[in-house]
Design an enzyme around this catalytic site. Structure first.
Site, PDB file in Angstrom:
ATOM      1  N   LYS A   1     -20.611  34.988 -26.080  1.00  0.00           N
ATOM      2  CA  LYS A   1     -20.459  35.972 -24.999  1.00  0.00           C
ATOM      3  C   LYS A   1     -21.453  37.088 -25.226  1.00  0.00           C
ATOM      4  CE  LYS A   1     -17.265  39.280 -22.858  1.00  0.00           C
ATOM      5  NZ  LYS A   1     -15.884  39.724 -22.672  1.00  0.00           N
TER       6      LYS A   1
ATOM      7  N   ASP B   1     -10.406  39.950 -27.197  1.00  0.00           N
ATOM      8  CA  ASP B   1     -11.702  40.352 -27.753  1.00  0.00           C
ATOM      9  C   ASP B   1     -11.452  41.375 -28.864  1.00  0.00           C
ATOM     10  OD1 ASP B   1     -12.361  38.997 -25.420  1.00  0.00           O
ATOM     11  OD2 ASP B   1     -14.124  40.243 -25.030  1.00  0.00           O
TER      12      ASP B   1
ATOM     13  N   LYS C   1     -19.307  37.338 -29.845  1.00  0.00           N
ATOM     14  CA  LYS C   1     -19.720  38.224 -28.753  1.00  0.00           C
ATOM     15  C   LYS C   1     -20.622  39.314 -29.322  1.00  0.00           C
ATOM     16  CE  LYS C   1     -17.431  41.587 -25.657  1.00  0.00           C
ATOM     17  NZ  LYS C   1     -16.157  42.080 -25.151  1.00  0.00           N
TER      18      LYS C   1
END
Lengths: 281, 316
Positions: free
Chosen positions: B252, B153, B216
């Site tokens: 996400k 991430d 995300k």
């Protein structure tokens, strides 16, 4: 100029310091002693109960963490603020069937109960706590601690003094409460919520759910996050199957004469903790 | 060459590698409409059996996260155990999709999840600010992958993004994707700092065009976290991107999702925006820590008919 329109109060629930309507949207009618319509009162559902327990749990560690002296100050403040609004309480009690004299007497008792239990806040520990003689090199003592979240089913009558007689001792030791007030005369309980909201009582310490006791009781008794329930105001012929709901988390179930006052009404909702402290060298 | 894209002259056009140089168009977002639409997802009536299925799906989509400076191998071990078996009393419940940790905790997480379906996700690239040189960020990513991370991430450089250096943001993501090697890349837009839905949409398109496997919402480290309208904005961007390129990108949502109720609101959003194909851990993730406990409590309520409390689940 026409005649002024009546401003009717919406009687709502009291959860986490806010006044929501029931999530179900349902209400119940409250009627006066003569059968005439008085008000629509929010009818709490099991989800309102769930929210109230969550609010009570969230507020519990802060309330218990305050000094006993501070809790006493706040309960005394309840008495002060109620005194300033006693005419409103008296009107509501009369509306629900009391005579004017009875209402005044009930107010005296209700307000005095706050003062009485405010005083107990930093004293009952000394009465019920003990220093225990033990056969060993230990300083052994026992202190009361709050049990946690307590459900209070308030007596039907007297609707205000009875509720405070059962609620105040729960708060003294640092418990938070979910209260189901009198079904026949709930108005003063809702006004009491407004008093609570303006008396330095932190949000969530007292939550008020008006509604049918028999609908809410199975959920309250079965709720695993409720540590004790005061059934003083519940019907005496309660279905044993409903009572069995309390067994799941070994919940403490209390029933007392609403007139009982004093340290044992407080210790009903305490756990006694014994500490063995080594001494000597 | 993507970096030749004039960032100021064409602020809304990006060129995904797969389309051989054909630009993407970023449509403007109607703020009022998207917020109104997002509100409708919270009003669906979900019946008991669906609720249980939704909760199990939500659990299987969770990236169980601990991103604290005080993380220790012990804490990560507890987290991994919980990710593998969320409720020891009910082994039928699915494992979470992944655990999400800081790079220094990746070796522990990889060891504790070995042999299970739980993947190891690591934040990297100077998380949560992204304010380091590209070399340092890439080294951080390679380090985490080498230590055993399956997913990385990273957060986009908002400084470059705000000053219109889209080309640099794009190239950084491309470089990060290369550094990931076999690991999946999730690109955090930090939507709380982007300000407007148009910016969120533009950043989404940019990240997807540069090769993100997932986009995300947030790091969880700033005040404004994922919200329904933001998730909807990004889901619509994914829908557009898939239509224009045929490439699949996941979403996400992270930060501030704590209750089972919120989780199924997001599932409804995904289902009604991207369709049931996205209701799998391969395409949808929820970054959360306390959500898992709330989901377990909600499942217990469904199973036993009694409300439960935090005393009956493990402490995070």
């Amino acid at each position: 100029m026409g005649e002024r329109l009546d401003i009717q109060k919406t009687y709502k629930l009291f959860i986490g310091g806010a006044f929501p309507r029931s999530e179900s949207g349902r209400t119940t009618e409250v009627v006066a002693a003569d059968g005439s319509f008085v008000a629509n009162v929010a009818k709490a559902s099991r989800k309102d109960l769930r929210d109230a327990v969550k609010a009570a749990r969230g507020a519990q560690s802060d309330w218990a963490g305050r000094t006993a002296y501070n809790r006493g100050q706040i309960l005394y403040r309840m008495a002060e603020v109620m005194e300033g609004r006693r005419s409103q309480f008296e009107v509501e009690l009369v509306t629900c069937g009391s005579s004017a004299a009875d209402a005044a007497a009930e107010l005296d008792e209700a307000i005095d109960l706050w003062v009485w239990y405010a005083g107990w806040c930093d004293k009952f520990q000394q009465v019920v706590g003990t220093v225990n003689p033990v056969a060993g090199p230990f300083f052994n003592f026992t202190v009361p601690e709050p049990t946690g979240v307590v459900g209070v089913v308030a007596p039907e009558q007297p609707s205000l003094a009875g509720l405070i007689a059962r609620l105040a001792p729960v708060l003294v030791s640092g418990n938070t409460a979910v209260v189901i007030p009198s079904e026949v005369a709930p108005l003063s309980a809702i006004s009491l919520s407004e008093t609570i909201a303006t008396s330095d009582v932190p949000g969530g310490v007292i939550n008020m759910l008006t509604g049918p006791k028999l609908d809410l009781l199975p959920w309250l008794l079965g709720h695993l996050d409720v540590n004790a329930v005061d059934l003083t105001g519940a019907p005496t012929d309660l279905d044993p199957a409903v009572l069995d709901e309390a067994v799941g988390n070994v919940k403490r179930v209390i029933r007392r004469d609403p007139a009982d006052r004093g340290p044992y009404a407080i210790t009903d909702f305490c756990e006694m903790k014994t500490i063995w402290h080594p001494i000597g060298r | 060459m993507t970096s030749e894209l004039d960032p100021i002259a064409s602020p809304s056009g990006f060129t995904p590698r797969s389309t051989g140089g054909i630009g993407l168009w970023v449509t403007p977002v109607d703020e009022v409409a998207i917020e109104a639409r997002a509100r409708t997802f919270t009003t669906r009536s979900i019946k008991k059996t669906s609720k249980r299925a939704a909760l199990e799906l939500a659990i299987s989509c969770i990236d169980l996260t601990t991103l604290e400076g005080m993380d220790t191998p012990g804490r990560v071990s507890a987290l991994c155990r919980k990710a593998i078996t969320p409720d020891p009393a009910d082994p039928s419940l699915p494992s979470t999709a992944a655990v999400c940790v800081y790079p220094s905790m990746v070796p522990s997480a990889a060891a504790f999840t070995a042999g299970s379906s739980v993947r190891v996700a690591s934040v990297a690239g100077a998380f949560p600010s992204g304010m380091s040189s590209l070399e340092v960020r890439l080294a951080d990513i390679r380090d985490a992958v080498a230590a055993g991370a399956d997913e990385i991430d990273i957060v986009i450089g908002r400084g470059d993004f705000f000053t219109g250096r889209y080309g640099r943001v794009f190239d950084d993501i491309v470089a990060a994707k290369e550094a990931c090697g076999p690991a999946h890349l999730k690109v955090i837009l930090e939507t709380g700092e982007l300000g407007t839905y148009d910016q969120i949409r533009r950043a989404s398109m940019l990240a997807m065009a540069a090769g993100a496997d997932f986009i995300k919402t947030s790091t969880g480290k700033v005040a404004r976290n994922a919200t329904m309208p933001i998730a909807l904005c990004m889901a619509e961007a994914i829908r557009d991107y898939v239509e224009q390129t045929g490439e699949i990108v996941g979403l996400k949502v992270a930060g501030g999702i704590r209750t089972a109720k919120q989780a199924w609101h997001y599932l409804v959003l995904i289902n009604e925006t991207l369709g049931p194909d996205w209701l799998t851990p391969d395409r949808f993730r929820i970054g959360a820590s306390s959500l898992l406990n709330d989901a377990l409590l909600a499942i217990r309520k469904l199973d036993t008919g009694r409300y439960s409390g935090p005393d009956y689940v493990s402490i995070d």
